[in-house]
Design a protein around this motif. Structure first.
Motif, PDB file in Angstrom:
ATOM      1  N   PHE A 185     -21.097  -0.558   0.001  1.00 38.00           N
ATOM      2  CA  PHE A 185     -22.406   0.102  -0.053  1.00 38.00           C
ATOM      3  C   PHE A 185     -22.320   1.560   0.396  1.00 38.00           C
ATOM      4  N   GLU A 186     -21.672   1.790   1.526  1.00 33.96           N
ATOM      5  CA  GLU A 186     -21.641   3.146   2.072  1.00 33.96           C
ATOM      6  C   GLU A 186     -20.751   4.075   1.256  1.00 33.96           C
ATOM      7  N   GLU A 187     -19.666   3.533   0.689  1.00 35.72           N
ATOM      8  CA  GLU A 187     -18.835   4.353  -0.203  1.00 35.72           C
ATOM      9  C   GLU A 187     -19.639   4.770  -1.431  1.00 35.72           C
ATOM     10  N   MET A 188     -20.460   3.847  -1.959  1.00 32.28           N
ATOM     11  CA  MET A 188     -21.257   4.178  -3.139  1.00 32.28           C
ATOM     12  C   MET A 188     -22.283   5.255  -2.830  1.00 32.28           C
ATOM     13  N   LEU A 189     -22.914   5.181  -1.659  1.00 35.44           N
ATOM     14  CA  LEU A 189     -23.859   6.233  -1.281  1.00 35.44           C
ATOM     15  C   LEU A 189     -23.169   7.590  -1.274  1.00 35.44           C
ATOM     16  N   GLN A 190     -21.966   7.633  -0.714  1.00 37.46           N
ATOM     17  CA  GLN A 190     -21.222   8.887  -0.637  1.00 37.46           C
ATOM     18  C   GLN A 190     -20.828   9.377  -2.027  1.00 37.46           C
ATOM     19  N   LEU A 191     -20.290   8.484  -2.835  1.00 32.85           N
ATOM     20  CA  LEU A 191     -19.815   8.879  -4.159  1.00 32.85           C
ATOM     21  C   LEU A 191     -20.964   9.330  -5.063  1.00 32.85           C
ATOM     22  N   GLN A 192     -22.113   8.675  -4.945  1.00 37.96           N
ATOM     23  CA  GLN A 192     -23.267   9.018  -5.779  1.00 37.96           C
ATOM     24  C   GLN A 192     -24.122  10.118  -5.163  1.00 37.96           C
ATOM     25  N   GLN A 193     -23.833  10.449  -3.905  1.00 42.34           N
ATOM     26  CA  GLN A 193     -24.599  11.465  -3.179  1.00 42.34           C
ATOM     27  C   GLN A 193     -26.089  11.127  -3.179  1.00 42.34           C
ATOM     28  N   ILE A 194     -26.375   9.877  -2.817  1.00 41.84           N
ATOM     29  CA  ILE A 194     -27.763   9.439  -2.710  1.00 41.84           C
ATOM     30  C   ILE A 194     -28.012   8.939  -1.292  1.00 41.84           C
ATOM     31  N   THR A 195     -29.276   8.721  -0.976  1.00 38.64           N
ATOM     32  CA  THR A 195     -29.649   8.288   0.362  1.00 38.64           C
ATOM     33  C   THR A 195     -29.946   6.792   0.376  1.00 38.64           C
ATOM     34  N   GLU A 196     -29.949   6.245   1.576  1.00 42.21           N
ATOM     35  CA  GLU A 196     -30.336   4.848   1.753  1.00 42.21           C
ATOM     36  C   GLU A 196     -31.850   4.758   1.899  1.00 42.21           C
ATOM     37  N   ASP A 197     -32.440   3.772   1.253  1.00 44.76           N
ATOM     38  CA  ASP A 197     -33.878   3.529   1.352  1.00 44.76           C
ATOM     39  C   ASP A 197     -34.128   2.621   2.559  1.00 44.76           C
ATOM     40  N   ARG A 210     -29.713  -3.559   3.010  1.00 42.84           N
ATOM     41  CA  ARG A 210     -29.265  -2.193   2.713  1.00 42.84           C
ATOM     42  C   ARG A 210     -29.672  -1.875   1.274  1.00 42.84           C
ATOM     43  N   LEU A 211     -30.496  -0.870   1.105  1.00 40.38           N
ATOM     44  CA  LEU A 211     -31.033  -0.538  -0.210  1.00 40.38           C
ATOM     45  C   LEU A 211     -30.662   0.889  -0.599  1.00 40.38           C
ATOM     46  N   SER A 212     -30.238   1.063  -1.831  1.00 43.48           N
ATOM     47  CA  SER A 212     -29.985   2.402  -2.363  1.00 43.48           C
ATOM     48  C   SER A 212     -31.288   2.986  -2.886  1.00 43.48           C
ATOM     49  N   SER A 213     -31.435   4.281  -2.728  1.00 44.77           N
ATOM     50  CA  SER A 213     -32.623   4.954  -3.249  1.00 44.77           C
ATOM     51  C   SER A 213     -32.256   5.724  -4.515  1.00 44.77           C
ATOM     52  N   GLN A 214     -33.255   6.369  -5.098  1.00 46.53           N
ATOM     53  CA  GLN A 214     -33.025   7.252  -6.239  1.00 46.53           C
ATOM     54  C   GLN A 214     -32.892   8.696  -5.784  1.00 46.53           C
ATOM     55  N   ARG A 215     -33.079   8.929  -4.476  1.00 49.00           N
ATOM     56  CA  ARG A 215     -33.122  10.302  -3.973  1.00 49.00           C
ATOM     57  C   ARG A 215     -31.726  10.801  -3.644  1.00 49.00           C
ATOM     58  N   LYS A 216     -31.403  11.967  -4.156  1.00 48.20           N
ATOM     59  CA  LYS A 216     -30.118  12.582  -3.871  1.00 48.20           C
ATOM     60  C   LYS A 216     -30.088  13.080  -2.432  1.00 48.20           C
ATOM     61  N   SER A 217     -28.934  12.928  -1.792  1.00 44.44           N
ATOM     62  CA  SER A 217     -28.779  13.441  -0.438  1.00 44.44           C
ATOM     63  C   SER A 217     -28.562  14.941  -0.486  1.00 44.44           C
ATOM     64  N   SER A 218     -28.921  15.628   0.600  1.00 49.12           N
ATOM     65  CA  SER A 218     -28.728  17.071   0.660  1.00 49.12           C
ATOM     66  C   SER A 218     -27.269  17.373   0.941  1.00 49.12           C
ATOM     67  N   GLN A 219     -26.861  18.589   0.634  1.00 46.47           N
ATOM     68  CA  GLN A 219     -25.481  18.976   0.894  1.00 46.47           C
ATOM     69  C   GLN A 219     -25.161  18.873   2.376  1.00 46.47           C
ATOM     70  N   ARG A 220     -26.165  19.077   3.226  1.00 47.80           N
ATOM     71  CA  ARG A 220     -25.955  18.978   4.668  1.00 47.80           C
ATOM     72  C   ARG A 220     -25.555  17.563   5.059  1.00 47.80           C
ATOM     73  N   ASP A 221     -26.095  16.561   4.298  1.00 49.37           N
ATOM     74  CA  ASP A 221     -25.794  15.170   4.611  1.00 49.37           C
ATOM     75  C   ASP A 221     -24.430  14.743   4.113  1.00 49.37           C
ATOM     76  N   ASN A 222     -23.909  15.452   3.098  1.00 50.35           N
ATOM     77  CA  ASN A 222     -22.650  15.044   2.488  1.00 50.35           C
ATOM     78  C   ASN A 222     -21.477  15.431   3.375  1.00 50.35           C
ATOM     79  N   LYS A 223     -20.545  14.522   3.520  1.00 50.36           N
ATOM     80  CA  LYS A 223     -19.366  14.766   4.331  1.00 50.36           C
ATOM     81  C   LYS A 223     -18.129  14.656   3.464  1.00 50.36           C
ATOM     82  N   THR A 224     -17.063  15.290   3.911  1.00 47.74           N
ATOM     83  CA  THR A 224     -15.805  15.140   3.204  1.00 47.74           C
ATOM     84  C   THR A 224     -15.425  13.678   3.209  1.00 47.74           C
TER      85      THR A 224
END
Length: 232
Positions: A185-197, A210-224
């Protein structure tokens, strides 16, 4: 192989929406089924239908083991329903001690949902995994190409699903070690750059949601981020 030209984007209304409900239909899940179905699965599936009211939403149900069977003698074909309500009512349980999800079953479910396309336009795909016990991880006979040695099987699966822009949702019985599915789940959030609902009210003493949302995460939230190195 996933046809990325058919992937739904936020600016592209899907022509079709496909939802696959993958269930560990064991006695362990049966114990929490009324709550799981009525308070969590039902509202999630209804929300998907409401959010996509202008598109047909097709629900598929796939259980870990057929009812009244102690083993899988042939591949199980997901059952198709035109409403999520009908799909949930169709679920039957099997109290075999060996009844649980495996990595292979989840991988087969992933291949099924990513195969769903619409020749007339984009699609939106969801996979909902409900389980009472952690899935068994079988060691792959041969390493998959394109990944460094030792790459986690869950990262490989997350990469596969993310390329098809599948939304992943987990509903799991509390009190178990869910490292594998949590990693997926968490790898998919990172790869898709989306947030958790996190809007659903949850009784964490019974069920982990654990639910995936349709909302893209901000660049600030994205980590290497790179391939995980644990697991098969």
């Amino acid at each position: 192989m996933v046809d990325n030209s058919m992937v739904c984007t936020p600016h592209n209304i899907p022509q079709s929406v496909y939802v696959l409900l993958l269930l560990e239909n064991s006695s362990g899940l049966f114990d929490i089924w009324p709550d799981l179905r009525d308070r969590y699965l039902g509202p999630l599936l209804q929300k998907i239908e409401v959010d996509n009211s202008s598109s047909p939403v097709i629900t598929f149900v796939l259980e870990s083991l057929p009812a009244n069977s102690t083993q899988i003698k042939r591949p199980i074909v997901p059952r198709q329903y035109h409403t999520s309500h009908d799909g949930l009512l169709s679920v039957r349980f099997n109290d075999s001690p060996s009844n649980r999800l495996t990595y292979s079953k989840i991988q087969e479910a992933a291949q099924f949902i990513t195969s769903k396309i619409d020749a007339n336009g984009s699609v939106l795909r969801h996979i909902v995994i409900a389980a009472a016990s952690p899935p068994l991880e079988e060691t792959s006979a041969e390493p998959e190409s394109g990944f460094p040695p030792g790459t986690s099987c869950w990262y490989r699966l997350a990469d596969y699903l993310a390329k098809a822009d599948v939304r992943c949702h987990l509903m799991l019985k509390s009190g178990q070690d869910w490292e594998g599915l949590t990693n997926l789940f968490e790898e998919m959030l990172q790869l898709q750059q989306i947030t958790e609902d996190k809007t659903m009210a949850i009784d964490m003493h019974k069920i982990i949601v654990r639910l995936s949302s349709q909302r893209k995460s901000s660049q600030r939230d994205n980590k290497t981020h790179g391939p995980g190195n644990s697991g098969a």
